[in-house]
Structures are given as C-alpha cells and as structure tokens.
Enzyme design. Structure first.
Site, PDB file in Angstrom:
ATOM      1  N   CYS A  53       5.645   8.459  -0.891  1.00 51.76           N
ATOM      2  CA  CYS A  53       6.738   8.077  -2.032  1.00 51.76           C
ATOM      3  C   CYS A  53       6.039   8.566  -3.483  1.00 51.76           C
ATOM      4  O   CYS A  53       6.117   9.793  -3.977  1.00 51.76           O
ATOM      5  CB  CYS A  53       6.927   6.677  -2.208  1.00 51.76           C
ATOM      6  N   GLU A  70       4.098   2.861   5.766  1.00 47.26           N
ATOM      7  CA  GLU A  70       3.249   1.664   5.852  1.00 47.26           C
ATOM      8  C   GLU A  70       4.270   0.595   5.768  1.00 47.26           C
ATOM      9  O   GLU A  70       3.752  -0.687   6.055  1.00 47.26           O
ATOM     10  CB  GLU A  70       2.292   1.712   4.569  1.00 47.26           C
ATOM     11  N   HIS A 101       8.477   5.115   3.443  1.00 53.28           N
ATOM     12  CA  HIS A 101       7.433   4.355   3.595  1.00 53.28           C
ATOM     13  C   HIS A 101       7.079   3.972   5.016  1.00 53.28           C
ATOM     14  O   HIS A 101       7.321   2.978   5.397  1.00 53.28           O
ATOM     15  CB  HIS A 101       7.701   2.896   2.693  1.00 53.28           C
TER      16      HIS A 101
END
Lengths: 228, 87
Positions: free
Chosen positions: A85, A201, A199
């Site tokens: 990002c 994560e 994302h």
C-alpha cells in the site's frame, strides 16, 4: 534472518506486518526511518499507512528518509524488499519500482475486499501460491491507480513483472481504482522488489475474514531459510 | 548572500486523467460556468538564499525537480524575485 519493518512518521500497518511475519516464525523488528544502517537484516518491508500524512503526494516525502539509502542498497544487492500500500507508493516514488500510483478514478478512498489473480509464483514472496490462484484481500487506499506510460507497461508485460491483477470472481470484485492493466502489484526486473496495493498482512487469520495473504509470509520465510 | 522568493508550479502531464480536475469541472459546470478541461495542479512558494539570481534559479529548479514525480508530473519555475520586491 531478521526482517526490518520500516516505520515512517504516519505508518500504521507496521505492527500488523510484524505480526504477520512473526506468525510464520520470522524474526521481525520495527526500524525507525531515520536509521542509517540495515546491517544484519535479510529482508525489508515498507508498511502501509500515511507516511508524512501523504503530504505532497503519497510516498513522496518518505523517499527522502535516511533509511531509504539502505533500502536501495539492499534492493540492489538482491535482498527481498516489499512495499504494501503506502509502501508500494514509496517504492515507486523512490524509483525502486516503475510507474506511479495516482488518485483512484472515482476519487473515493476505497476500503473493501478485492480479488487478485496470482500471475507469478517464482518469486520469494509468491512461491506458496498456485499460478492463477485467486486471492481475496482487503484494500484501503485513495491513491491506488497504477499508472505507467505505454512503453513501461509493455516492458512490464514482456518481463512478466505484473505479479497480481484485480479480477472479477463470481460476479464480484474487479478493478477498484482504475489501475492500468488491472495492476495490483508488480515486481522489479530482478524479482526481489515487490509492491502491491492490497494488504496481505490484514488477511492472515480466519478471524480477519481471509487467510489468503498468509502465502506472502510463508513464501518469504522459505526463501529466507534457503538464503541463510 | 541574497534572499529570493520562488514560485514553483507542479502539474500532471497532459493526457493523464485528473479526477480532481474532473470533479471541479463538474461542479463549475453545475454552477453555470462554461468551462472544460479543468486541471488541478500545485503551487509551492518558498524563500531561498543564494549569492546571485542565476544560482537562486538553479537552486529553485533543483527543488522543483526533487519534489515533482517525473512519471506523471511536469514542473516549472513560475516566478523568481528578490525577496524585498515581494514583501
């Protein structure tokens, strides 16, 4: 081998990224952006967030942080470097990846789940995925429209540098921001510097709604084990 | 050393979609203005110190180059004046 998660003023996915790395057994440390040395780290993550408040342009001021000289040096030596990002935006601003990320076509900050197709599995970040596997991952960005001139886009295609593309899946998803070529993530020519807008994560445990991001971290863990 | 006032303009390259300009254009047209091709750029103003005007110009252009992203933007030094003329 330790992984550095760089923290810029305004980063906000640094702890999540460290969590995702540590879940797969990697040792991860947060490193403040004024640090002049990344000696002893085997990989670097530039996390999501709003470095320098996104002032000027997303990622535009973070590229001048002292640590970026070291990130560039590690990238040139072939170490895995990944930007998620805002981290992707920093990598393009710093010239470590080609192109740029512009305001979403609809001008909305878009926070939702998207579908990605994995285009390459021969990278230290993607070896645990299957070719053409469709991943469900969250996005949260206002400037995610991938742009590059035609020549650069042709080169990306030719060199297989497009790693993730937005796709429709069962009538849902599709390109959320107007990115050229439906590009969600690219890698440098050498294959060690990856940037992506979604994302991973934030999708490493079922309680988070998806575990499709875990492959990034398990892949990296295996890659680092063979390097060590 | 002399003090100068510099005005730098940074704009998106022609041909790159500018959704911000498009949104502004839509509102302006809604207000009845007959405008088209509205583009939104950025103006940076700064005071800088240099031994001479050519060196001040060089320094201001170097700042503009550092701050603009050559992938999608162009920059120009819009104005450079001795500071006392601006104050």
């Amino acid at each position: 081998m330790k992984v550095a998660v760089i923290v810029f003023p305004g980063s906000n996915c640094d702890q999540d990224t460290r969590w995702a790395l540590e879940r797969v057994g990697l040792k991860a440390e947060l490193v403040w952006h004024t640090e002049g040395s990344l000696e002893g780290y085997g990989a670097v993550f530039l996390p999501g967030g709003f470095s320098y408040g996104d002032y000027l342009r997303a990622g535009a001021l973070a590229k001048f942080s002292p640590v970026m000289g070291e990130v560039r040096r590690l990238a040139q030596r072939g170490y895995p470097v990944m930007g998620i990002c805002n981290g992707f935006q920093v990598l393009t601003e710093a010239g470590l990846l080609p192109g740029a990320l512009l305001a979403n076509t609809n001008l909305h900050y878009t926070c939702k789940e998207v579908f990605l197709r994995v285009e390459r599995t021969d990278l230290p970040f993607t070896s645990d995925y299957r070719q053409a596997q469709v991943l469900r991952l969250p996005i949260a960005h206002g400037e995610g429209r991938y742009y590059a001139d035609e020549e650069t886009l042709a080169r990306l295609e030719q060199n297989r540098q497009i790693v993730f593309r937005y796709v429709e899946h069962q009538g849902q998803g599709g390109n959320p921001n107007g990115s050229l070529g439906d590009i969600a993530g690219i890698v440098n020519e050498r294959g060690n510097v990856l940037g992506m807008m979604p994302h991973p994560e934030r999708a490493v445990e079922s309680v988070l709604g998806s575990v499709d991001g875990e492959g990034i971290f398990t892949s990296l863990s295996k890659a680092l084990a063979t390097l060590a | 050393m002399m003090k100068y006032h510099a005005t730098i303009l940074i704009e998106l390259k022609d041909g790159i979609l500018d959704p911000q300009g498009r949104a502004v254009e839509g509102v302006l047209r809604g207000l009845g203005y007959r405008v088209e091709n509205v583009r939104v750029g950025r103006v940076l103003e700064m005071e800088l110190e240099a031994p001479s005007e050519p060196e001040a110009r060089e320094s201001a252009l170097s700042v503009a180059k550092a701050l603009a992203n050559p992938v999608m933007e162009v920059y120009a030094l819009e104005a450079l004046k001795p500071l006392q003329e601006v104050l």
